[in-house]
Design an enzyme around this catalytic site. Sequence first.
Site, PDB file in Angstrom:
ATOM      1  N   LYS A   1       0.815  -1.213   0.000  1.00 24.69           N
ATOM      2  CA  LYS A   1       0.000   0.000   0.000  1.00 24.69           C
ATOM      3  C   LYS A   1       0.849   1.263   0.000  1.00 24.69           C
ATOM      4  CE  LYS A   1      -4.210  -1.969   1.888  1.00 24.69           C
ATOM      5  NZ  LYS A   1      -5.293  -1.877   2.887  1.00 24.69           N
TER       6      LYS A   1
ATOM      7  N   LYS B   1      -9.124 -12.329  -6.754  1.00 23.56           N
ATOM      8  CA  LYS B   1      -9.990 -12.653  -5.619  1.00 23.56           C
ATOM      9  C   LYS B   1     -11.130 -11.643  -5.518  1.00 23.56           C
ATOM     10  CE  LYS B   1      -8.529 -11.932  -1.356  1.00 23.56           C
ATOM     11  NZ  LYS B   1      -7.829 -12.070  -0.053  1.00 23.56           N
TER      12      LYS B   1
ATOM     13  N   LYS C   1     -13.551  -6.016  -2.060  1.00 27.96           N
ATOM     14  CA  LYS C   1     -14.125  -4.672  -2.101  1.00 27.96           C
ATOM     15  C   LYS C   1     -13.184  -3.671  -2.769  1.00 27.96           C
ATOM     16  CE  LYS C   1     -18.144  -5.031  -0.098  1.00 27.96           C
ATOM     17  NZ  LYS C   1     -19.395  -4.695  -0.799  1.00 27.96           N
TER      18      LYS C   1
END
Length: 334
Positions: A114, A197, A200
Amino acid sequence: MSKARALSGIQPTSGSFHLGNYLGAVRQWVELQSTHDTYYCVVDLHALTGGVEPAKLREATLASAAQLIALGIDPDKSTLFIQSHVPAHNQLGWIMECITGFGEAGRMTQFKDKSSKNGSDRTVVGLFTYPMLQAADILLYQPQYVPVGEDQRQHIELTRDLAQRFNTTYKEIFTIPEGYILKAGAKIYDLQDPTAKMSKSSSSTSGIIELLDTSEANTKKIKSATTDAGREVTYDEVKKPGISNLLTIHSAFSGRTIAELEAEYEGKGYGDFKGAVAEVVTSHLDPIRKRTQELLQDKGELTRLLKVGAEKATIAADATVRRAYDAMGLIPRG
């Protein structure tokens, strides 16, 4: 003989769980209730690392708790609570930060991914210290097992390392937990990108089956799912990832084997099979959605259940913090 304790948590990142959350984790949490002393937590403090809108966070946190109950987490069997309702999480989190090396924290995959994507100036410190709070979430309750997916194995290893480090340096306080790696048979992929996968974080919601969506919305998504060349309903993750994903979903809900489904739909093509997948999924999710809505309409009762869970969790968590503080030389308030 007392049951072994298991603990896990889920982030309230949106108003609805998706199919991957349920089949990949929560359904197995429900099964563990009969064999373990289970603690389940809505980890709202962790959700703060992604930036939040307060009203949406409140709504998503309650919706997450309601969905867990609707999916089968029984507050009479499990200790179900909200992370921020137990202040000991932050207290032990700071201790974990103080025994974690800077380089050790920087090697955590989630932070590296990230921070490299967002840049250091836009990466909050909470994301860096997230694994230490996660370790505290676990160690507070002295569980023997932590049900997690394979992608969380690194975090469990850090938690074990920190527990052992504390026990060796100060005093043996913490149970060394083991990762209870959830069964891999129901790994669910994005309907529009069946190599990724279901998550969200996907760029589009069209590939995500949300538990609280209407039957009509989810039927449309399933019937629009990406499939593969040919028209044979056969399982092949490499050559036919789209239809393989749908076979996995049908099997997970119907309880029928992949081979049985392949035999039934031999010669029938994708259209018939997608309709069958939509029917088995929506018939299963309809009562879950209705039960969740009932719980959210009676927020007083839902709040009461969560308060009872938080009180039980606080007793266990505070006892651990007191022992850890004493081992480190912190003076009790008296």
